[in-house]
Write a protein that holds these residues in place. Sequence first.
Motif, short mmCIF file in Angstrom:
data_model
loop_
_atom_site.label_atom_id
_atom_site.label_comp_id
_atom_site.label_asym_id
_atom_site.label_seq_id
_atom_site.Cartn_x
_atom_site.Cartn_y
_atom_site.Cartn_z
N VAL A 20 -8.44 5.38 4.26
CA VAL A 20 -7.04 6.35 4.52
C VAL A 20 -6.05 5.81 4.36
N PRO A 21 -4.92 5.93 3.86
CA PRO A 21 -3.49 5.24 3.75
C PRO A 21 -2.38 5.93 4.50
N ARG A 22 -1.53 5.63 5.66
CA ARG A 22 -1.05 6.10 6.59
C ARG A 22 -0.26 5.91 7.03
N PRO A 23 0.96 6.78 7.38
CA PRO A 23 2.51 6.08 7.47
C PRO A 23 2.38 4.69 8.40
N GLN A 24 3.82 4.39 7.59
CA GLN A 24 4.04 3.28 8.27
C GLN A 24 3.32 2.11 8.43
N ARG A 25 2.96 2.12 7.11
CA ARG A 25 1.90 0.99 7.16
C ARG A 25 0.87 0.25 8.03
N ARG A 26 -0.17 1.31 7.10
CA ARG A 26 -1.66 2.11 8.10
C ARG A 26 -2.20 1.88 7.31
N LEU A 27 -3.45 2.12 7.90
CA LEU A 27 -4.63 2.76 7.09
C LEU A 27 -6.01 2.94 7.73
N TRP A 28 -6.20 3.71 7.66
CA TRP A 28 -7.84 4.27 8.69
C TRP A 28 -9.02 3.82 8.02
N LEU A 29 -9.50 3.53 8.05
CA LEU A 29 -11.00 2.93 7.89
C LEU A 29 -12.48 2.78 9.14
N GLY A 30 -12.41 3.57 7.75
CA GLY A 30 -14.05 4.13 9.09
C GLY A 30 -14.91 4.83 8.07
N ALA A 31 -16.60 5.48 8.80
CA ALA A 31 -17.00 4.86 9.81
C ALA A 31 -18.72 4.35 9.57
N THR A 32 -18.50 3.79 10.91
CA THR A 32 -20.50 3.08 10.63
C THR A 32 -21.18 4.94 10.55
N LEU A 33 -22.14 4.41 10.67
CA LEU A 33 -23.14 5.34 10.97
C LEU A 33 -24.01 4.56 11.57
N GLU A 34 -24.37 4.60 13.39
CA GLU A 34 -25.44 4.36 14.31
C GLU A 34 -26.05 5.15 15.20
N LEU A 54 0.89 -1.10 -0.02
CA LEU A 54 -0.27 -0.47 -0.01
C LEU A 54 1.03 1.69 0.01
N ALA A 55 2.09 1.25 0.30
CA ALA A 55 2.83 2.05 0.47
C ALA A 55 2.90 2.85 -0.75
N ALA A 56 2.43 4.53 -0.63
CA ALA A 56 2.67 5.05 -1.62
C ALA A 56 2.25 4.82 -3.28
N ALA A 57 1.43 4.05 -2.72
CA ALA A 57 1.15 3.81 -4.03
C ALA A 57 -0.65 3.79 -4.44
N TRP A 58 -1.87 4.19 -3.85
CA TRP A 58 -2.55 5.03 -4.43
C TRP A 58 -2.95 6.45 -3.86
N PRO A 59 -3.27 6.66 -5.51
CA PRO A 59 -3.08 8.30 -5.69
C PRO A 59 -3.33 9.19 -3.81
N ALA A 60 -4.40 8.45 -3.48
CA ALA A 60 -5.44 9.43 -2.72
C ALA A 60 -6.14 8.68 -1.70
N SER A 61 -7.26 9.18 -1.02
CA SER A 61 -8.14 8.23 -0.18
C SER A 61 -8.61 8.31 -1.17
#
Length: 356
Positions: free
Chosen positions: A252-266, A236-243
């Motif tokens: 949302v790609p993040r530094p250090q091989r992380r990804l933010w995933l969200g969010a639900t609507l409850e 994933l690092a530097a691969a996608w052009p955007a969120s």
Amino acid sequence: MVVIGAGIIGLAAAWWLQRLGHAVVLVDPAPHGPQPEGSGSSAALGVLMGEVFHRSSGRAWRLRQQSLRLWEQWRAELALAGQPVPHRPGLLLLAADAQELARLEALALSRQALGLAMELWQQPALEALRPALPHGALAGLFSPRDGQLDPLAAMAAFRHDGQTRGLELRADRVEALERRNDCWHVSLQGGAGLEAPWVLVAAGLASPALLAPLGHERPLEPVLGQAAELEIGPELAAAWPASVVWRGINLVPRPQRRLWLGATLEPGLSADPARWSALRQLEGAAPEWLAQARVQRHWQGLRARPAGRPAPLLEQLEPGLLLLSGHYRNGVLLAPASAAWAADVIATGNGSLTCR
């Protein structure tokens, strides 16, 4: 003046007003650090959806455009002050079905007619991206001026730079507001009190309880959102052009091989495990690499949605009393425009108190 609430809205308003030369006291139970777990600002992912908004006129559109311009200006000013805010430009909205594809095609044409840079990427272009995008993506709309910024870093930057300019942070809880002798009196839980000609209420879901005794009914509904940080492979690092946005879910790609995933609507205050499972699997569309990613952190937050009124609530309720709340899912995006609105009202002097 007094700003109540140290979420992204309160911090942005306090920082901007202090920068404009006002003396500001920011009151919050936790003004010096991250907001408590479960608050809206701490749970925000910082996705800026301004130009891909479905409307192209009206108050909401104007606020979004103003905020995009201000975020660019503010990030430059904060960087010069030694408080850079990480920012990833660009946003890729994916179409999951024919109806959504038609909507994105129409949106691309309408934005191009306004002279805005926006591109419709067909399926072959999406298939070339690595790592693989969610299964079933028919096309994507790429918006270069939208994007994502780190909300916690932005809040820390407002806090630090504001304090260097004289912003006072008061760790306390506001219990009541009262007009006394042409001045606002702010009663604090610790027993002290503050007096000011202007009070800005930016306390999220706690705002209605402060306003109701004054006769201002502004009910807010809690909308819970679950999100997670995943550890992913190096692809994933530097691969996608955007969120990426898929069926309302942000990746949302993040530094250090992380990804933010969200969010639900409850609705309400309790998280639904089934909603989390659906989010984790992208409602059955998660590619293999995402399904195998390890969850490093899983959290939830409450967003304030106005009941019976459009979001956000930006109102002068009476002389010297401003409400900035109910931003729902767009608090990070609309923080600069909300702060600028408050500054403009104060600059006109209309309806201000004297505190003599």
